[in-house]
Design an enzyme around this catalytic site. Structure first.
Site, PDB file in Angstrom:
ATOM      1  N   THR A   1      -3.170   9.106   5.332  1.00  0.00           N
ATOM      2  CA  THR A   1      -2.625   9.601   6.606  1.00  0.00           C
ATOM      3  C   THR A   1      -3.630  10.505   7.323  1.00  0.00           C
ATOM      4  O   THR A   1      -3.712  10.478   8.542  1.00  0.00           O
ATOM      5  CB  THR A   1      -1.289  10.347   6.404  1.00  0.00           C
ATOM      6  OG1 THR A   1      -1.435  11.270   5.337  1.00  0.00           O
ATOM      7  CG2 THR A   1      -0.173   9.385   6.066  1.00  0.00           C
TER       8      THR A   1
ATOM      9  N   ARG B   1       6.765   4.387   5.315  1.00  0.00           N
ATOM     10  CA  ARG B   1       8.138   4.763   4.973  1.00  0.00           C
ATOM     11  C   ARG B   1       8.528   6.171   5.416  1.00  0.00           C
ATOM     12  O   ARG B   1       9.691   6.513   5.372  1.00  0.00           O
ATOM     13  CB  ARG B   1       8.354   4.648   3.459  1.00  0.00           C
ATOM     14  CG  ARG B   1       8.364   3.219   2.979  1.00  0.00           C
ATOM     15  CD  ARG B   1       8.789   3.122   1.532  1.00  0.00           C
ATOM     16  NE  ARG B   1       8.854   1.740   1.113  1.00  0.00           N
ATOM     17  CZ  ARG B   1       7.800   0.998   0.797  1.00  0.00           C
ATOM     18  NH1 ARG B   1       6.601   1.520   0.843  1.00  0.00           N
ATOM     19  NH2 ARG B   1       7.933  -0.256   0.427  1.00  0.00           N
TER      20      ARG B   1
ATOM     21  N   ASP C   1      -5.953  -0.519   3.032  1.00  0.00           N
ATOM     22  CA  ASP C   1      -6.893  -0.183   4.112  1.00  0.00           C
ATOM     23  C   ASP C   1      -8.361  -0.246   3.707  1.00  0.00           C
ATOM     24  O   ASP C   1      -9.246  -0.136   4.555  1.00  0.00           O
ATOM     25  CB  ASP C   1      -6.566   1.200   4.695  1.00  0.00           C
ATOM     26  CG  ASP C   1      -6.460   2.288   3.626  1.00  0.00           C
ATOM     27  OD1 ASP C   1      -7.295   2.292   2.695  1.00  0.00           O
ATOM     28  OD2 ASP C   1      -5.561   3.140   3.730  1.00  0.00           O
TER      29      ASP C   1
ATOM     30  N   HIS D   1      -1.463  -4.175  -3.701  1.00  0.00           N
ATOM     31  CA  HIS D   1      -0.845  -4.810  -2.529  1.00  0.00           C
ATOM     32  C   HIS D   1      -1.850  -5.554  -1.666  1.00  0.00           C
ATOM     33  O   HIS D   1      -1.558  -5.877  -0.519  1.00  0.00           O
ATOM     34  CB  HIS D   1      -0.086  -3.767  -1.696  1.00  0.00           C
ATOM     35  CG  HIS D   1       1.108  -3.194  -2.411  1.00  0.00           C
ATOM     36  ND1 HIS D   1       1.621  -1.936  -2.170  1.00  0.00           N
ATOM     37  CD2 HIS D   1       1.878  -3.713  -3.404  1.00  0.00           C
ATOM     38  CE1 HIS D   1       2.650  -1.713  -2.970  1.00  0.00           C
ATOM     39  NE2 HIS D   1       2.827  -2.774  -3.727  1.00  0.00           N
TER      40      HIS D   1
ATOM     41  N   CYS E   1      -7.289 -26.538   6.439  1.00  0.00           N
ATOM     42  CA  CYS E   1      -6.100 -27.392   6.248  1.00  0.00           C
ATOM     43  C   CYS E   1      -5.047 -27.205   7.332  1.00  0.00           C
ATOM     44  O   CYS E   1      -3.977 -27.790   7.250  1.00  0.00           O
ATOM     45  CB  CYS E   1      -5.473 -27.112   4.882  1.00  0.00           C
ATOM     46  SG  CYS E   1      -4.483 -25.600   4.836  1.00  0.00           S
TER      47      CYS E   1
ATOM     48  N   ILE F   1      -3.545  17.204   0.331  1.00  0.00           N
ATOM     49  CA  ILE F   1      -4.491  16.420  -0.465  1.00  0.00           C
ATOM     50  C   ILE F   1      -5.934  16.744  -0.081  1.00  0.00           C
ATOM     51  O   ILE F   1      -6.790  16.944  -0.940  1.00  0.00           O
ATOM     52  CB  ILE F   1      -4.201  14.912  -0.272  1.00  0.00           C
ATOM     53  CG1 ILE F   1      -2.831  14.562  -0.865  1.00  0.00           C
ATOM     54  CG2 ILE F   1      -5.292  14.047  -0.897  1.00  0.00           C
ATOM     55  CD1 ILE F   1      -2.325  13.177  -0.508  1.00  0.00           C
TER      56      ILE F   1
HETATM   57 ZN   LIG Z   1      -5.752 -23.733   4.378  1.00  0.00          ZN
END
Ligand SMILES: [Zn+2]
Length: 256
Positions: free
Chosen positions: A34, A42, A112, A129, A165, A246
């Site tokens: 942040t 959230r 990030d 993630h 594709c 932090i």
């Molecule tokens: Zn593809």
């Protein structure tokens, strides 16, 4: 045991623990970014709270089903703060742990890429993630730099398709409704069980299975330090809970 250990005393103690530790695992969440201008999804000022449509854009089912959601998603990616964000003092502090030879691994819930930008070796970073800087085809699995795809959006393609594709492209991140990558999660939990100090920074520790790294480390005998603005469910088992900024506390803790 006194409840009211002065926070500066606590900081000194945690700094000593880090100095003694040989295998530190750091787990980071949105709170560390942040200060770099990446919003917390959230929190009260979070993206989802302020724009409900953004939540649909983060759900793979809407994304696959609705071209309009994809069009909005590409516009949102174009404007994402990550492209211009710079690592802050917190990211740099963790990078200094690597220079001291103490960083065993870094588990991050962030997409990030700021830890790598702060200089941490990519092989030490476990991104549970995914990473926004990479694009992926949902059909054939092609992966490539996000900026190349964003250039096509800038040139006028509203929903650029896979060049291999013709499939649907997306950032290489885990959306709601999408499975986590088992090997990545297994690695995150393994390093947590192998560390001698686990430092959780800027994460509410609500999202499983990654949150499970904290009790896993504790059970395996590691010291656990939690630094987060809000209380977490693991504060009770932590050896220290630091409710500090932090960017101020982490550089002190990680410095040699
Ligand atoms: Zn593809």
């Amino acid at each position: 045991m006194t409840q009211a250990v002065r926070s500066d005393v606590k900081l000194d103690r945690v700094r000593e623990w880090i100095a003694e530790a040989k295998r530190v695992v750091v787990l980071t969440g949105a709170g560390i970014s942040t200060d770099s201008g990446i919003p917390d999804f959230r929190g009260p000022q979070g993206v989802w709270t302020l724009n409900p449509k953004a939540e649909q854009m983060s759900d793979i089912r809407y994304y696959v089903a609705d071209p309009e959601v994809r069009r909005l998603s590409w516009q949102s990616r174009l404007a994402h703060p990550a492209w211009t964000a710079r690592p802050n003092l917190g990211h740099q502090a963790i990078a200094s742990l690597e220079k001291r030879g103490k960083l065993y691994a870094l588990i991050t819930q962030n997409i990030d890429g700021l830890h790598q930008r702060a200089g941490i070796a990519p092989e030490l970073v476990i991104e549970v993630h995914g990473n926004l800087h990479q694009a992926v085809c949902l059909s054939c699995g092609w992966r490539g730099p996000m900026q190349g795809v964003l250039d096509r959006v800038r040139a006028g393609e509203e929903d650029p398709a896979c060049g291999e594709c013709d499939g649907i492209l997306k950032s290489d991140t885990i959306s709601f409704g999408q499975a986590l990558i088992p090997q990545v999660i297994e690695r995150a939990l393994r390093v947590a069980a192998e560390c001698d100090l686990l430092l959780a920074v800027g994460s509410t520790l609500q999202v499983y299975p990654v949150a499970g790294a904290v009790p896993l480390a504790k059970d395996a005998g590691a010291r656990v330090v939690i630094m987060n603005a809000q209380p977490t469910q693991f504060d009770d088992i932590a050896d220290a809970v630091l409710r500090m900024r932090i960017g101020e506390a982490l550089p002190f803790l990680c410095a040699a």
